[in-house]
Design an enzyme around this catalytic site. Sequence first.
Site, PDB file in Angstrom:
ATOM      1  CG  HIS A  80       3.570  -3.253   3.353  1.00 33.92           C
ATOM      2  ND1 HIS A  80       4.468  -3.086   4.372  1.00 33.92           N
ATOM      3  CD2 HIS A  80       2.330  -3.160   3.912  1.00 33.92           C
ATOM      4  CE1 HIS A  80       3.795  -2.899   5.508  1.00 33.92           C
ATOM      5  NE2 HIS A  80       2.496  -2.938   5.253  1.00 33.92           N
ATOM      6  CG  HIS A 237       0.467   1.586   6.494  1.00 32.83           C
ATOM      7  ND1 HIS A 237       1.520   1.341   5.636  1.00 32.83           N
ATOM      8  CD2 HIS A 237       0.214   0.406   7.122  1.00 32.83           C
ATOM      9  CE1 HIS A 237       1.891   0.083   5.751  1.00 32.83           C
ATOM     10  NE2 HIS A 237       1.112  -0.512   6.651  1.00 32.83           N
ATOM     11  CG  ASP A 241      -1.629  -2.679   5.893  1.00 31.17           C
ATOM     12  OD1 ASP A 241      -0.558  -2.899   5.306  1.00 31.17           O
ATOM     13  OD2 ASP A 241      -1.700  -2.356   7.101  1.00 31.17           O
ATOM     14  CG  HIS A 264      -3.273  -7.594   7.931  1.00 32.94           C
ATOM     15  ND1 HIS A 264      -3.072  -6.901   6.758  1.00 32.94           N
ATOM     16  CD2 HIS A 264      -2.346  -7.133   8.806  1.00 32.94           C
ATOM     17  CE1 HIS A 264      -2.056  -6.066   6.916  1.00 32.94           C
ATOM     18  NE2 HIS A 264      -1.599  -6.179   8.149  1.00 32.94           N
TER      19      HIS A 264
HETATM   20 ZN   LIG Z   1       0.983  -2.528   6.645  1.00 36.71          ZN
END
Ligand SMILES: [Zn+2]
Length: 304
Positions: A80, A237, A241, A264
Site C-alpha cells: 500500500h 483495492h 495492490d 501478490h
Molecule cells: Zn492490499
Amino acid sequence: MTPQHTLKSSIHCTGIGVHSNRRVHMELRPAAPGTGIVFCRVDRPAGSARTIEAVHENVVETRLCTTIGNGSVSVRTIEHLMAAFAGCGVDNAVVALDGEEVPVMDGSAAPFVFLIECAGVVEQCAPRRAIEVLKTVRLGDEERWISVAPAETFSLRCDIDFDHPALGHQSVFFDPLVTSFRTEIARARTFCREADVAGILAAGMGRGGSLENTVVIGDDGPINEEGLRYPDECARHKALDCIGDLYLAGAPLVGYVSCRRSGHGLNHSLLTALLEDPDAWRLIGDEQEATYGEPDREPVAAIA
Ligand SMILES: [Zn+2]
C-alpha cells in the site's frame, strides 16, 4: 523530459502491522536521484545489512501481503505504501522502520498519500526512467491471470470474481491520465471474507486485523458499521495492490496491465517474467543508462 521526484522533507507516523500486530514507527525521508525506494530497519545496527531496496528481486514472500528481504532482515506489507509512492510520482525515498512491517493504518493507501502530500514532493536534477513494455507477457490460467501489453502510457484493468453473494464480479479500469489515484484508488481498503478470518488467524497472519483496518465481507455485505467507501471498493483495492506490487519494477511501467483474480504472487511473477526477458522491455527516459537495475544509486551504506 519528466524529472525524478523525492519528498521535500521527512515525515513520520506510527501504527500497527496488520499481520504482526506490533507497533511500528515509520519515517519517510527524501533520497538522492537514482536511489529508488529503499527500506531501512533502524531497529538493527547501522550498516548495509539493514537496508532493502524495493525491487522485485528482493521479494521473499507473497502470501497475503508482499514481503521484501535481504537475507538478514525483511519488511512485510509494503504494497500500500509502494502504491502511494507510485500514485504520487515519488521516485526516490528512504522508508525508515523500527519493526518488521509497514503500519496498516486504515487498510488503504490514503494515509500514506496524506503523509506524502504533507511532506511535499520536489523535482530532482535527473530524468525519470521508465520501463517500456515491448511485447505481451501473460501468466496464469483461464481463472486467474495477469498480463501486460505494449501501450503508450500506463493503465490497469482489474477484475475480481468471487463465488460470494456480496462480492461476485467487479471490474475497475485505472488510467492515471483521466482517473485520480488519490480519490478513486488510494482510499480503497483491504478486505477479506468473514468465512476466511479463522483460517488467516490459524496461519499466524492477520493478528493486527480489525474492523478499523479491514473490510470484512459477510454473506449480506460488509459487517463494518460504516459500510463501503465505493460499491466496488474490493476491486479498487485489488488495483491498488497491483499498482504497489508493480512499482517493484524499480521504475514506472509503460504498458497496459490487465488482471483477473490476481494477487501478490501473480503480480510478482509477472514482473519477474517481464524483466527477465530482455526482449520484453526497454528502459526509457535516460539514454545514458544502458541496463535496468544499475542506476547511479546512492551507496547503500550512506543510507544505512
Ligand atoms: Zn492490499
